[in-house]
Enzyme design. Structure first.
Site, PDB file in Angstrom:
ATOM      1  CB  THR A 184      10.642   2.488   1.977  1.00  0.00           C
ATOM      2  OG1 THR A 184      10.979   1.724   0.622  1.00  0.00           O
ATOM      3  CG2 THR A 184      11.407   3.523   2.610  1.00  0.00           C
ATOM      4  CB  ILE A 239       7.995   5.539   2.788  1.00  0.00           C
ATOM      5  CG1 ILE A 239       6.273   4.562   3.761  1.00  0.00           C
ATOM      6  CG2 ILE A 239       8.055   7.458   3.239  1.00  0.00           C
ATOM      7  CD1 ILE A 239       7.784   4.906   5.581  1.00  0.00           C
ATOM      8  CG  ASP A 240       7.942   2.479  -2.602  1.00  0.00           C
ATOM      9  OD1 ASP A 240       7.522   3.385  -3.352  1.00  0.00           O
ATOM     10  OD2 ASP A 240       9.900   2.519  -2.709  1.00  0.00           O
ATOM     11  CE  LYS A 241       3.879  -5.793   0.276  1.00  0.00           C
ATOM     12  NZ  LYS A 241       3.181  -6.827  -0.655  1.00  0.00           N
ATOM     13  NE  ARG A 272      12.076   0.309  -4.871  1.00  0.00           N
ATOM     14  CZ  ARG A 272      11.044   0.130  -4.970  1.00  0.00           C
ATOM     15  NH1 ARG A 272      10.189   0.167  -4.919  1.00  0.00           N
ATOM     16  NH2 ARG A 272      11.092  -1.250  -5.760  1.00  0.00           N
TER      17      ARG A 272
END
Length: 310
Positions: free
Chosen positions: A144, A140-142, A243
């Site tokens: 998130t 998962i993104d930084k 997103r």
């Protein structure tokens, strides 16, 4: 150096795909790692070594991949006091905080989730994804937050990777988005690939340029009709999928200045998108029991909801 050999046969559904795309859709390795294997002549098609990643594959082609032994791990363990939601001998589910990168990268080799996992698990993590991503089967993104499953051995890793491939893992996210939805629930299905101009971004593209992406969404609260609190369930798991999809629907995530507007002044201190991986569910790789783990909403998210409900 010993190598592990994998043999694949191209199916009718894979006819005409680029070699690197065919391998990426079948194996749990990054596209860049597979391209490196091709360039270093660790991949053959019907015994032919002189190939490139962009060469098309054809039905019944036999592809052999030689996987080198993992390099010696150089990343240092760090005690980062990880929030562990579930753990057993095969895997764990960690609640990743905001502003934490999942795995090291050049120029960012410390304070990542992997550094904390190496300390917590005493180095006992699956080696399939190499030295920089031990145990990591999905990301998962930084910015998130939320639930991320980590594998302690290759058996668990292969099982979870296969469940991700066939879209059988339950992944539910909570998000705060701009503007009011006129429908209470829906599904968006597109193709997602690299943005044609801004290469660090993803975008909705044609079927020839991207991969199929499906997101189901449901409105949780209309938040005074200026913002909506929604739940998104992933059917596929493309990079930045939620997103990109919400931006495509003209409902970008609050705080996401890459795919949406700059933060309003009242949210000037908000860092990154308001996106939380709340639920992850999967079949246990050893017992086949279905396990579902929930990560509570982070405090910043709860405070935002209270603020926006006023």
């Amino acid at each position: 150096m010993e190598k592990e050999f994998l043999t694949l046969q191209v199916t009718a559904e894979q006819e005409g795909l680029r070699l690197d795309q065919c391998l990426a859709d079948t194996l749990d390795f990054s596209r860049s790692y597979l391209q490196k294997l091709i360039k270093t002549e660790n991949v053959t098609i019907n015994g032919n070594l002189s190939i490139k990643g962009k060469v098309p594959v054809h039905i019944n082609d036999e592809i052999v991949i030689a996987i080198p032994e993992p390099e010696k791990l150089e990343i240092l363990p760090e005690n980062l006091n990880l929030d562990i939601l579930y753990e057993d001998d095969d895997l764990l589910v960690v609640n990743k905080p905001k502003d934490m990168v999942v795995h090291p990268a050049p120029g960012h080799m410390s304070h990542t989730l992997v550094n904390g996992l190496l300390y917590h698990c005493n180095g006992n993590l699956s080696a399939i994804n190499g030295v920089l991503r031990p145990g990591i089967v999905h990301r998962i993104d930084k910015d998130t937050t939320g639930a991320l499953v980590v594998c302690k051995n290759d058996l668990a890793h292969r099982s979870l990777a296969e469940q991700l491939r066939v879209h059988s893992i339950t992944r539910k996210y909570n998000a705060i988005v701009y503007h009011n939805f006129t429908e209470e629930e829906g599904t968006i299905e597109t193709y997602i690939g690299r943005h044609p101009v801004q290469r660090k971004k993803m975008a909705v593209v044609s079927s020839e340029q991207g991969r199929r992406a499906v997101t189901h969404f449901r409105v949780q609260n209309h938040l005074n009709h200026h913002f909506n609190h929604i739940e998104c369930q992933l059917e596929t798991g493309r990079t930045h999928q939620i997103r990109v999809h919400m931006s495509y629907l003209q409902h970008p995530l609050l705080g996401d200045e890459i795919y949406g507007p700059k933060n309003p002044s009242r949210f000037a201190t908000l860092k990154g998108q308001t996106l939380h991986a709340r639920i992850i569910g999967f079949q246990h790789p050893r017992t086949n029991q279905y396990i579902e783990v929930e990560a509570p909403l982070p405090q910043y998210f709860v405070d935002l909801l209270k603020n926006l409900e006023k």
